[in-house]
Design an enzyme around this catalytic site. Structure first.
Site, short mmCIF file in Angstrom:
data_model
loop_
_atom_site.label_atom_id
_atom_site.label_comp_id
_atom_site.label_asym_id
_atom_site.label_seq_id
_atom_site.Cartn_x
_atom_site.Cartn_y
_atom_site.Cartn_z
N SER A 148 3.11 -2.54 10.31
CA SER A 148 4.56 -2.55 10.55
C SER A 148 5.22 -3.87 10.20
O SER A 148 6.22 -4.25 10.82
CB SER A 148 4.87 -2.13 12.00
N GLU A 180 -5.61 -5.52 10.23
CA GLU A 180 -4.61 -4.48 10.48
C GLU A 180 -4.91 -3.79 11.81
O GLU A 180 -5.70 -2.83 11.86
CB GLU A 180 -4.65 -3.44 9.36
N HIS A 199 -9.44 0.90 4.59
CA HIS A 199 -8.19 1.04 5.34
C HIS A 199 -8.45 1.92 6.56
O HIS A 199 -9.26 2.84 6.52
CB HIS A 199 -7.12 1.67 4.44
N LYS A 257 0.08 4.24 -0.25
CA LYS A 257 -0.61 5.41 0.34
C LYS A 257 -0.42 6.63 -0.55
O LYS A 257 -0.41 6.51 -1.76
CB LYS A 257 -0.11 5.64 1.77
N GLY A 299 2.02 1.89 10.74
CA GLY A 299 2.92 3.03 10.62
C GLY A 299 3.57 3.43 11.92
O GLY A 299 4.18 4.50 12.02
N GLU A 322 -6.90 4.28 7.81
CA GLU A 322 -6.73 5.73 7.57
C GLU A 322 -7.96 6.31 6.90
O GLU A 322 -8.32 7.47 7.13
CB GLU A 322 -5.45 5.97 6.75
N ASN A 332 0.87 -1.18 0.00
CA ASN A 332 0.00 0.00 0.00
C ASN A 332 0.91 1.23 0.00
O ASN A 332 1.51 1.55 1.02
CB ASN A 332 -0.89 -0.02 1.25
C1 PEP Z 1 -0.84 -0.15 5.88
O1 PEP Z 1 -0.84 0.99 5.48
O2 PEP Z 1 -1.74 -0.91 5.55
C2 PEP Z 1 0.25 -0.58 6.74
C3 PEP Z 1 0.20 -1.78 7.24
O3 PEP Z 1 1.26 0.32 6.96
P1 PEP Z 1 2.67 -0.01 7.69
O4 PEP Z 1 3.20 -1.26 7.07
O5 PEP Z 1 3.52 1.17 7.39
O6 PEP Z 1 2.38 -0.16 9.14
#
Ligand code: PEP
Length: 255
Positions: A217, A171, A99, A11, A177, A101, A9
């Site tokens: 992460s 997630e 997601h 973003k 993040g 976000e 992703n």
């Molecule tokens: C994500 O944006 O779905 C995500 C898992 O980000 P990160 O790997 O940076 O935590």
């Protein structure tokens, strides 16, 4: 046997030129890994404006391209949104939906996630439906209740046949993040719970076949441990997907 899916992703990162450069680097690094046959499926989800150039760059490779959102309507007065037909135009075959976000900053709800997921299926796109609890919810022992509400809401009204193309991404919001990854055990426990919900809602065949990705992460160091868990069928990766070498290491760990 579920085939692993490693999805990046991107973003709101990478202009078209930057995205093509990253895609090219990734293609080179993965060239020996045969993700089109027996390796994991590999997917990148750039911003809308970058996706067409990335799709052209990856046209003859086995790396798939997706988008980060879809609107439920086919057209109309929805400023700033894109329809399924528009995504197919890019062209992309996959789409991330719900997601955290989007939920946190743009008012996405289980109901809109459900509508967007239905639209993805209508247009022949593969949806990756994101769910996950907040830190406060985990600390209050509400993780399973939150996941159940999100799964039931996002997948309400889906048939067994429709579920064949749906991928779920667990997630935990506190891990996205933040560099704070769920332990292998925490992640496996949540994935097993989500799979048990799928058994209740759609039966054992669907639950056994549905891929559940871990996101939060995941990186080159922790991927192997997470991906070794029986109910983790790949990863949705943010930060580490922007570095070709790290993303390629995660793909290698998913073999
Ligand atoms: C994500 O944006 O779905 C995500 C898992 O980000 P990160 O790997 O940076 O935590």
């Amino acid at each position: 046997m579920r085939r692993n899916l490693i999805a990046g992703n991107w973003k709101m990162n990478k202009t078209a030129a930057e995205g093509v450069a990253l895609a090219r680097e990734l293609k080179d690094k993965l060239s020996g890994q045969c993700c089109c046959c027996n390796g994991p499926q590999v997917l990148v989800c750039p911003p809308f404006t970058t996706a067409a150039a990335v799709a052209a760059e990856l046209k003859d490779s086995c790396i798939l391209v997706g988008a980060q959102n879809i609107h439920w309507a086919d057209n109309g007065a929805f400023t700033g949104e894109l329809s399924g037909a528009m995504l197919k135009d890019l062209p992309v075959g996959w789409v991330i939906i719900g997601h955290s976000e989007r939920r946190q900053y743009f008012g996405e709800t289980d109901e809109t996630v459900n509508k967007r997921t239905k639209a993805a299926l209508k247009h022949g796109l593969h949806p990756i439906v994101c769910i996950g609890e907040l830190l406060a919810e985990r600390e209050a022992n509400q993780t399973n209740a939150v996941l159940e509400k999100q799964v039931r809401g996002a997948l309400a009204g889906f048939t067994v046949a429709e579920m064949a193309t749906v991928v779920v991404a667990y997630e935990p919001v506190w891990a996205i993040g933040t560099g704070k990854v769920a332990s292998n055990e925490q992640a496996q426990e949540a994935h097993a719970f989500i799979r048990s919900l799928l058994v209740t809602l759609f039966g054992t065949d669907v639950a056994g076949a549905t891929r559940i990705l871990y996101g939060g992460s995941m990186n080159a160091q922790n991927a192997a441990g997470l991906l070794a868990q029986p109910d983790i069928d790949g990863g949705l990766i943010g930060g580490a997907a922007l570095k070709a070498a790290d993303f390629a290491t995660i793909v290698a760990a998913a073999k």
